[in-house]
Design a protein around this motif. Structure first.
Motif, PDB file in Angstrom:
ATOM      1  N   SER A  83      12.123  -3.303   2.985  1.00 35.36           N
ATOM      2  CA  SER A  83      11.927  -4.644   2.540  1.00 35.36           C
ATOM      3  C   SER A  83      11.961  -5.319   3.951  1.00 35.36           C
ATOM      4  O   SER A  83      12.871  -5.104   4.673  1.00 35.36           O
ATOM      5  CB  SER A  83      13.004  -5.300   1.564  1.00 35.36           C
ATOM      6  N   ILE A  84      11.460  -6.355   4.043  1.00 34.69           N
ATOM      7  CA  ILE A  84      11.614  -7.344   5.172  1.00 34.69           C
ATOM      8  C   ILE A  84      12.055  -8.859   4.854  1.00 34.69           C
ATOM      9  O   ILE A  84      11.384  -9.074   3.690  1.00 34.69           O
ATOM     10  CB  ILE A  84      10.404  -7.396   6.367  1.00 34.69           C
ATOM     11  N   ILE A  85      12.751  -9.490   5.652  1.00 35.87           N
ATOM     12  CA  ILE A  85      13.184 -10.938   5.233  1.00 35.87           C
ATOM     13  C   ILE A  85      12.227 -11.988   6.185  1.00 35.87           C
ATOM     14  O   ILE A  85      12.195 -11.457   7.515  1.00 35.87           O
ATOM     15  CB  ILE A  85      14.603 -11.176   5.297  1.00 35.87           C
ATOM     16  N   VAL A  86      11.662 -12.836   5.725  1.00 41.91           N
ATOM     17  CA  VAL A  86      11.025 -14.024   6.735  1.00 41.91           C
ATOM     18  C   VAL A  86      11.814 -15.101   6.406  1.00 41.91           C
ATOM     19  O   VAL A  86      11.882 -15.675   5.283  1.00 41.91           O
ATOM     20  CB  VAL A  86       9.558 -13.965   6.325  1.00 41.91           C
ATOM     21  N   TYR A 108       3.149  -3.853  -3.385  1.00 42.08           N
ATOM     22  CA  TYR A 108       4.280  -4.573  -2.644  1.00 42.08           C
ATOM     23  C   TYR A 108       4.842  -5.956  -3.647  1.00 42.08           C
ATOM     24  O   TYR A 108       3.805  -6.098  -4.775  1.00 42.08           O
ATOM     25  CB  TYR A 108       3.478  -5.353  -1.405  1.00 42.08           C
ATOM     26  N   VAL A 109       5.647  -6.601  -3.284  1.00 46.64           N
ATOM     27  CA  VAL A 109       6.034  -7.405  -4.353  1.00 46.64           C
ATOM     28  C   VAL A 109       6.888  -8.470  -3.233  1.00 46.64           C
ATOM     29  O   VAL A 109       7.446  -8.220  -2.425  1.00 46.64           O
ATOM     30  CB  VAL A 109       7.081  -7.317  -5.313  1.00 46.64           C
ATOM     31  N   ILE A 110       6.712  -9.841  -3.488  1.00 52.79           N
ATOM     32  CA  ILE A 110       7.218 -10.826  -2.812  1.00 52.79           C
ATOM     33  C   ILE A 110       8.150 -11.558  -3.839  1.00 52.79           C
ATOM     34  O   ILE A 110       8.093 -12.173  -4.950  1.00 52.79           O
ATOM     35  CB  ILE A 110       6.250 -11.952  -2.239  1.00 52.79           C
ATOM     36  N   GLU A 111       9.504 -11.861  -3.317  1.00 52.05           N
ATOM     37  CA  GLU A 111      10.637 -12.470  -4.020  1.00 52.05           C
ATOM     38  C   GLU A 111      11.196 -13.510  -3.075  1.00 52.05           C
ATOM     39  O   GLU A 111      11.396 -13.434  -1.978  1.00 52.05           O
ATOM     40  CB  GLU A 111      11.577 -11.525  -4.253  1.00 52.05           C
ATOM     41  N   PRO A 112      11.508 -14.843  -3.677  1.00 53.71           N
ATOM     42  CA  PRO A 112      10.891 -15.133  -5.034  1.00 53.71           C
ATOM     43  C   PRO A 112       9.319 -15.212  -5.084  1.00 53.71           C
ATOM     44  O   PRO A 112       8.675 -15.285  -3.859  1.00 53.71           O
ATOM     45  CB  PRO A 112      11.364 -16.510  -5.136  1.00 53.71           C
ATOM     46  N   ARG A 113       8.692 -15.321  -6.293  1.00 58.85           N
ATOM     47  CA  ARG A 113       7.521 -15.283  -6.352  1.00 58.85           C
ATOM     48  C   ARG A 113       6.808 -16.521  -6.179  1.00 58.85           C
ATOM     49  O   ARG A 113       7.153 -17.658  -6.524  1.00 58.85           O
ATOM     50  CB  ARG A 113       7.060 -14.858  -7.817  1.00 58.85           C
ATOM     51  N   ILE A 139      11.833 -15.617   2.112  1.00 57.86           N
ATOM     52  CA  ILE A 139      11.044 -14.629   1.250  1.00 57.86           C
ATOM     53  C   ILE A 139      11.613 -13.260   1.734  1.00 57.86           C
ATOM     54  O   ILE A 139      11.922 -13.267   3.006  1.00 57.86           O
ATOM     55  CB  ILE A 139       9.756 -15.040   1.217  1.00 57.86           C
ATOM     56  N   MET A 140      11.463 -12.587   0.577  1.00 54.61           N
ATOM     57  CA  MET A 140      11.649 -11.095   0.915  1.00 54.61           C
ATOM     58  C   MET A 140      10.381 -10.084   0.394  1.00 54.61           C
ATOM     59  O   MET A 140      10.025 -10.327  -0.640  1.00 54.61           O
ATOM     60  CB  MET A 140      12.981 -10.288   0.328  1.00 54.61           C
ATOM     61  N   VAL A 141       9.662  -9.461   1.402  1.00 59.29           N
ATOM     62  CA  VAL A 141       8.648  -8.847   1.068  1.00 59.29           C
ATOM     63  C   VAL A 141       9.081  -7.160   0.790  1.00 59.29           C
ATOM     64  O   VAL A 141       9.502  -6.758   1.826  1.00 59.29           O
ATOM     65  CB  VAL A 141       7.667  -8.942   2.116  1.00 59.29           C
TER      66      VAL A 141
END
Length: 217
Positions: A83-86, A108-113, A139-141
């Motif tokens: 996971s990476i944080i932006v 892949y999933v992005i949180e929060p949606r 966001i976290m991917v």
């Protein structure tokens, strides 16, 4: 009556310096600032798929458990995740945030949606595009993929319309209270004023000494 230029310089120069420094600092802070960093990376070996064993004609399993037990040494599937944080740490919204990849990842999933789109690039890469990140939004991917692909072969860049994101090699530290930040900023500007005042005073002293030596001759 002629103006006292010595007094004028001592009063005006620090004020001008403070205004210029404040304007530069405000201009630098009042913009988006994207940062990105690795949240985690891991690999997992899944257990073998459970299912009935194939038996030869006329042979019966000794028990029901034997029919559900996989053969000894059956390999399990391996999966990799990371996971990476932006995050936008600036004071303005970052538009069209692009996460570039060397290869396309199906899972892949992005949180929060949030609303986003993905597309392939002309150079053969793959991008996830987020329309906007407001100040202090992050966001976290998270990605799931299989060997031989590893995490350092996937992500290529992170950028927005305003510029390229800064990559952090460490996790961000907790932000100090606002009063501490205000105190540090105040100390910084006081230091700038003090240095400016000392520089002006030194120049005036050198000029006075030089002028006195000229009169003595």
């Amino acid at each position: 009556m002629a103006p006292d230029w010595d007094l004028v310089s001592k009063l005006v120069f620090p004020i001008i310096t403070a205004i210029v420094v404040a304007a530069i600092g405000k201009r630098m802070e009042n913009r988006p600032k994207l940062v990105t960093y690795m949240a985690h990376a891991a690999g997992f070996t899944l257990p073998p798929a459970q299912g009935p064993l194939l038996t030869t004609a006329g042979a019966e399993p000794k028990s029901q458990n034997d029919a559900l037990t996989p053969p000894t040494g059956a390999p399990g599937a391996q999966v990799h995740v990371h996971s990476i944080i932006v995050r936008n740490t600036g004071k303005k919204t970052a538009f069209n945030v692009r996460l570039g990849h060397n290869v396309q990842i199906a899972h892949y999933v992005i949180e929060p949606r949030i609303q986003h789109e993905s597309k392939t690039t002309e150079a053969g890469g793959w991008e996830i595009i987020v329309p906007a990140l407001v100040p202090n939004e992050q966001i976290m991917v998270s990605y799931l993929y299989f060997p031989p692909l590893t995490w350092h072969q996937i992500n290529a860049y992170t950028k927005s319309d305003e510029g390229i994101a800064r990559y952090l090699n460490v996790f961000p530290t907790p932000q100090p209270p606002r009063w501490i930040v205000a105190g540090l900023v105040s100390v910084f500007y006081i230091g700038v004023l003090a240095i400016t005042y000392a520089a002006v005073t030194s120049v005036q002293w050198i000029f006075a000494v030089t002028h006195s030596m000229g009169l003595a001759k």
